[in-house]
Design a protein around this motif. Structure first.
Motif, PDB file in Angstrom:
ATOM      1  N   GLY A  94       0.853  -1.186   0.000  1.00 31.09           N
ATOM      2  CA  GLY A  94       0.000   0.000   0.000  1.00 31.09           C
ATOM      3  C   GLY A  94       0.888   1.235   0.000  1.00 31.09           C
ATOM      4  N   VAL A  95       0.349   2.349  -0.442  1.00 32.36           N
ATOM      5  CA  VAL A  95       1.095   3.618  -0.444  1.00 32.36           C
ATOM      6  C   VAL A  95       0.155   4.725   0.046  1.00 32.36           C
ATOM      7  CG1 VAL A  95       2.270   5.363  -1.865  1.00 32.36           C
ATOM      8  CG2 VAL A  95       2.649   2.939  -2.336  1.00 32.36           C
ATOM      9  N   LEU A  96       0.679   5.583   0.929  1.00 27.37           N
ATOM     10  CA  LEU A  96      -0.111   6.690   1.476  1.00 27.37           C
ATOM     11  C   LEU A  96       0.326   7.999   0.823  1.00 27.37           C
ATOM     12  CD1 LEU A  96      -2.118   7.650   3.697  1.00 27.37           C
ATOM     13  CD2 LEU A  96      -0.129   7.935   5.194  1.00 27.37           C
ATOM     14  N   LEU A  97      -0.634   8.699   0.224  1.00 24.29           N
ATOM     15  CA  LEU A  97      -0.346  10.051  -0.296  1.00 24.29           C
ATOM     16  C   LEU A  97      -0.878  11.036   0.739  1.00 24.29           C
ATOM     17  CD1 LEU A  97       0.649  11.667  -2.828  1.00 24.29           C
ATOM     18  CD2 LEU A  97      -1.745  11.804  -3.495  1.00 24.29           C
ATOM     19  N   SER A 130      -3.349   8.058  13.875  1.00 24.82           N
ATOM     20  CA  SER A 130      -3.508   6.805  14.634  1.00 24.82           C
ATOM     21  C   SER A 130      -3.051   5.587  13.828  1.00 24.82           C
ATOM     22  CB  SER A 130      -4.944   6.632  15.133  1.00 24.82           C
ATOM     23  OG  SER A 130      -5.790   6.489  14.035  1.00 24.82           O
ATOM     24  N   SER A 131      -3.201   5.610  12.481  1.00 30.35           N
ATOM     25  CA  SER A 131      -2.772   4.434  11.697  1.00 30.35           C
ATOM     26  C   SER A 131      -1.301   4.498  11.318  1.00 30.35           C
ATOM     27  CB  SER A 131      -3.558   4.327  10.390  1.00 30.35           C
ATOM     28  OG  SER A 131      -4.901   4.442  10.604  1.00 30.35           O
ATOM     29  N   HIS A 132      -0.743   5.705  11.257  1.00 38.39           N
ATOM     30  CA  HIS A 132       0.640   5.859  10.772  1.00 38.39           C
ATOM     31  C   HIS A 132       1.397   6.767  11.736  1.00 38.39           C
ATOM     32  CE1 HIS A 132      -0.882   3.930   7.171  1.00 38.39           C
ATOM     33  NE2 HIS A 132      -1.850   4.829   7.137  1.00 38.39           N
ATOM     34  N   GLN A 148      -3.599  -0.868  -2.933  1.00 39.81           N
ATOM     35  CA  GLN A 148      -2.923  -1.706  -3.942  1.00 39.81           C
ATOM     36  C   GLN A 148      -1.656  -1.030  -4.476  1.00 39.81           C
ATOM     37  OE1 GLN A 148      -5.640  -3.391  -6.805  1.00 39.81           O
ATOM     38  NE2 GLN A 148      -6.923  -4.268  -5.194  1.00 39.81           N
ATOM     39  N   GLY A 149      -1.234   0.040  -3.816  1.00 40.79           N
ATOM     40  CA  GLY A 149       0.082   0.599  -4.105  1.00 40.79           C
ATOM     41  C   GLY A 149       1.141  -0.385  -3.619  1.00 40.79           C
ATOM     42  N   ALA A 150       2.359  -0.191  -4.072  1.00 40.25           N
ATOM     43  CA  ALA A 150       3.378  -1.207  -3.778  1.00 40.25           C
ATOM     44  C   ALA A 150       4.766  -0.590  -3.829  1.00 40.25           C
ATOM     45  CB  ALA A 150       3.273  -2.345  -4.807  1.00 40.25           C
ATOM     46  N   VAL A 151       5.727  -1.381  -3.373  1.00 43.47           N
ATOM     47  CA  VAL A 151       7.131  -0.997  -3.516  1.00 43.47           C
ATOM     48  C   VAL A 151       7.769  -1.910  -4.555  1.00 43.47           C
ATOM     49  CG1 VAL A 151       9.371  -0.823  -2.384  1.00 43.47           C
ATOM     50  CG2 VAL A 151       7.309  -0.111  -1.169  1.00 43.47           C
ATOM     51  N   ILE A 152       8.251  -1.282  -5.625  1.00 41.89           N
ATOM     52  CA  ILE A 152       8.890  -2.015  -6.730  1.00 41.89           C
ATOM     53  C   ILE A 152      10.313  -2.365  -6.325  1.00 41.89           C
ATOM     54  CG2 ILE A 152       9.727  -1.758  -9.112  1.00 41.89           C
ATOM     55  CD1 ILE A 152       7.417   0.375  -9.437  1.00 41.89           C
ATOM     56  N   ARG A 153      10.792  -3.526  -6.751  1.00 40.89           N
ATOM     57  CA  ARG A 153      12.211  -3.884  -6.591  1.00 40.89           C
ATOM     58  C   ARG A 153      12.885  -3.594  -7.947  1.00 40.89           C
ATOM     59  NH1 ARG A 153      11.644  -9.910  -4.378  1.00 40.89           N
ATOM     60  NH2 ARG A 153      13.708  -9.625  -3.466  1.00 40.89           N
ATOM     61  N   PRO A 154      13.477  -2.414  -8.101  1.00 42.52           N
ATOM     62  CA  PRO A 154      13.851  -1.969  -9.453  1.00 42.52           C
ATOM     63  C   PRO A 154      14.970  -2.776 -10.116  1.00 42.52           C
ATOM     64  CG  PRO A 154      14.593  -0.380  -7.800  1.00 42.52           C
ATOM     65  CD  PRO A 154      13.760  -1.387  -7.080  1.00 42.52           C
ATOM     66  N   PRO A 244       5.077   3.059   2.970  1.00 44.44           N
ATOM     67  CA  PRO A 244       5.665   4.075   2.096  1.00 44.44           C
ATOM     68  C   PRO A 244       4.697   5.239   1.919  1.00 44.44           C
ATOM     69  CG  PRO A 244       5.294   2.002   0.912  1.00 44.44           C
ATOM     70  CD  PRO A 244       4.808   1.801   2.301  1.00 44.44           C
ATOM     71  N   PHE A 245       5.241   6.432   1.821  1.00 39.63           N
ATOM     72  CA  PHE A 245       4.367   7.601   1.662  1.00 39.63           C
ATOM     73  C   PHE A 245       4.982   8.591   0.687  1.00 39.63           C
ATOM     74  CE2 PHE A 245       6.598  11.191   3.509  1.00 39.63           C
ATOM     75  CZ  PHE A 245       7.629  10.554   4.187  1.00 39.63           C
ATOM     76  N   MET A 246       4.125   9.482   0.209  1.00 35.44           N
ATOM     77  CA  MET A 246       4.590  10.631  -0.592  1.00 35.44           C
ATOM     78  C   MET A 246       3.818  11.842  -0.114  1.00 35.44           C
ATOM     79  SD  MET A 246       4.490  11.076  -4.702  1.00 35.44           S
ATOM     80  CE  MET A 246       6.008  10.235  -5.077  1.00 35.44           C
ATOM     81  N   ARG A 247       4.514  12.986   0.028  1.00 37.38           N
ATOM     82  CA  ARG A 247       3.839  14.257   0.346  1.00 37.38           C
ATOM     83  C   ARG A 247       3.775  15.103  -0.920  1.00 37.38           C
ATOM     84  NH1 ARG A 247       2.329  16.541   5.349  1.00 37.38           N
ATOM     85  NH2 ARG A 247       1.645  18.221   4.001  1.00 37.38           N
ATOM     86  N   THR A 248       2.702  15.832  -1.097  1.00 40.81           N
ATOM     87  CA  THR A 248       2.566  16.659  -2.304  1.00 40.81           C
ATOM     88  C   THR A 248       3.339  17.969  -2.148  1.00 40.81           C
ATOM     89  OG1 THR A 248       0.569  17.708  -1.443  1.00 40.81           O
ATOM     90  CG2 THR A 248       0.249  15.742  -2.789  1.00 40.81           C
ATOM     91  N   ALA A 249       3.578  18.656  -3.289  1.00 39.67           N
ATOM     92  CA  ALA A 249       4.211  19.987  -3.287  1.00 39.67           C
ATOM     93  C   ALA A 249       3.287  20.952  -2.522  1.00 39.67           C
ATOM     94  CB  ALA A 249       4.398  20.460  -4.724  1.00 39.67           C
ATOM     95  N   PRO A 250       3.823  21.982  -1.873  1.00 37.77           N
ATOM     96  CA  PRO A 250       5.212  22.448  -1.914  1.00 37.77           C
ATOM     97  C   PRO A 250       6.098  21.833  -0.825  1.00 37.77           C
ATOM     98  CG  PRO A 250       3.856  24.073  -0.805  1.00 37.77           C
ATOM     99  CD  PRO A 250       2.942  22.953  -1.188  1.00 37.77           C
ATOM    100  N   SER A 251       5.659  20.707  -0.240  1.00 34.86           N
ATOM    101  CA  SER A 251       6.514  19.987   0.713  1.00 34.86           C
ATOM    102  C   SER A 251       6.758  18.598   0.152  1.00 34.86           C
ATOM    103  CB  SER A 251       5.829  19.865   2.071  1.00 34.86           C
ATOM    104  OG  SER A 251       5.553  21.123   2.589  1.00 34.86           O
TER     105      SER A 251
END
Ligand code: FAD
Length: 403
Positions: A94-97, A130-132, A148-154, A244-251
């Motif tokens: 999973g991936v958290l935006l 509370s979850s993260h 259903q996000g994932a971490v790829i093994r490149p 795994p997470f991603m923050r949007t711009a401008p951070s």
């Protein structure tokens, strides 16, 4: 257009990284194609754009909805690839935006999730906390959970894909740098230190080196040297269960925990990366001062991390001024298909990009309409094509450090 029944179409794929490996595999599956791959190092090496052990696979598009069919197709081809290799190439985490509720990227991703058949969940700041618990979020932040996000093994993806292509009959020239390509009696001559070979079509997928082989792209494509940094937590167990997470711009930033709960890898956006004039002379070892670029992430996003990283490594990536992929035919030699400028998001789509590259090389057109790539407006300007110096890029702006 290649005529059925004629001798096999001879195609060269130059650069066997994230995208070239996929093009090679797709071409190796076609009955009337004789495909050769050229790689200046070995498939799955860590020095180009595919190193660093992990990449995010996200299902929802936060910039241009026109990418959605590409991502959808990529998911299908990823499954085929995973089944054919019998390897777990994407780890299902999973991936958290996360982003401010008013962030255009966050809002676009939410709309993308609403259009998608994939599951998703919007999280309030309290639910994120509370979850993260590793993540510090503001009361104005919103989370979008992509289960259903994932971490790829490149590296494994690249090497396994090339192995599949070789099993299908592809010829791979490892440690063979292509130094020049030129017109040759209607086809293309590919020069290497070991000699020259002629092909009917050539696919150039050299990532950060593409503008070295095709310098006229320097008006649209720049190369950056990206640094990834791996951090320990202050306490044992702190990273257990972190997603795994991603923050949007401008951070803009992202974090990918390593599988053993011991470290998390952090990454920044375009403006925090160094312009690259020549990918062959770029400094490969980050200076200790580069660690300071990550300090704001530790302070504001992941306060449970140690302040300084235990490891930093550098990679190369090509960016177009629109942050949209550069996919199409060479301006002077239309027998050459160019795939470059994946602007920090090419890996998740790479199996679909491989299919598109193979279709362009053999049929001259792709199943997915790519007009949106050409029509996309620039989001930064190239100040000096020789050095790759560029103006501020607001799409993936991180909080700047003082260094
Ligand atoms: C640090 C970092 C983090 C990223 N995070 C994500 C993410 O989370 N999700 C995502 O989807 N994408 C991500 N990306 C982007 C993604 O990894 C790239 O878009 C992708 O790797 C680009 O693929 P490519 O095939 O164009 O280039 P590369 O993967 O760099 O491959 C190019 C290959 O060409 C070879 N080559 C170069 N010149 C020659 C030559 N003359 N002859 C022969 N071979 C040659 C190189 O050795 C290399 O193997 C990230 C990129 C970086 C650098």
């Amino acid at each position: 257009m290649h005529l059925l029944g004629a001798s096999p179409l001879r195609v060269a794929v130059i650069g066997l990284g994230a995208v070239g490996s996929q093009v090679l595999w797709q071409l190796s599956r076609l009955p009337d194609v004789d495909v050769h791959g050229f790689e200046s190092s070995y498939p799955g090496h860590p020095e180009a754009g595919s190193g660093g052990e992990s990449r995010l696979y996200r299902n929802f598009e936060m910039d241009d909805p026109a990418y959605e069919p590409v991502i959808e197709r990529a998911d299908t081809v990823w499954r085929e690839l995973e089944s054919a290799t019998a390897r777990r190439l994407r780890c299902p985490t999973g991936v958290l935006l996360i982003g401010d509720g008013e962030s255009p990227q966050l809002q676009r991703a939410v709309r993308s999730a609403q259009r998608s058949s994939k599951p998703s969940r919007i999280l309030s700041p309290q639910e994120v906390r509370s979850s993260h618990p590793q993540l510090s979020v503001a009361d104005t932040d919103v989370g979008l959970w992509d289960p259903q996000g994932a971490v790829i093994r490149p590296e494994l993806t690249v090497s396994s894909t090339v192995d599949l292509a070789v099993d299908n009959g592809a010829v791979v020239h490892e440690f063979t740098r292509v130094t020049h390509v030129d017109e040759d009696r209607g086809g293309v001559r590919v020069d290497t230190a070991e000699g020259s070979r002629s092909f009917d079509r050539v696919v150039v997928a050299c990532g950060g080196w593409t503008t070295k082989l095709r310098p006229d792209l320097r008006d649209t494509v720049v190369v950056r040297r990206l640094t990834s940094a791996w951090f320990h937590a202050k306490d044992d167990g702190h990273l257990r269960g972190m997603v795994p997470f991603m923050r949007t711009a401008p951070s803009y930033c992202y974090g990918i925990p390593a599988g053993n709960d011991s470290t998390v890898k952090l990454g920044l956006g375009f403006n925090e990366h160094h312009p690259v004039a020549d990918p062959d002379t770029v400094p490969r070892i980050p200076s200790p001062q580069e660690a300071d670029r990550f300090a704001w992430i530790v302070d504001d996003v992941l306060p449970g991390l140690q302040r300084r990283p235990i490891r930093m490594s550098t990679y190369l990536e090509s960016y177009t001024t629109s942050m949209h992929d550069y996919i199409g035919f060479d301006r002077t030699l239309p027998q050459i298909v160019l795939l470059t400028g994946f602007s920090g998001h090419g890996f998740k789509a790479s199996p679909a990009l491989g299919e598109i590259g193979a279709q362009l090389a053999t049929r001259g057109e792709s199943d997915i309409d790519l007009g949106f790539l050409r029509d996309a407006a620039p989001v930064f300007d190239i100040v000096d094509p020789a050095t790759g110096e560029a103006t501020h890029n607001h799409i993936v702006s991180s909080r700047p450090s003082d260094t």
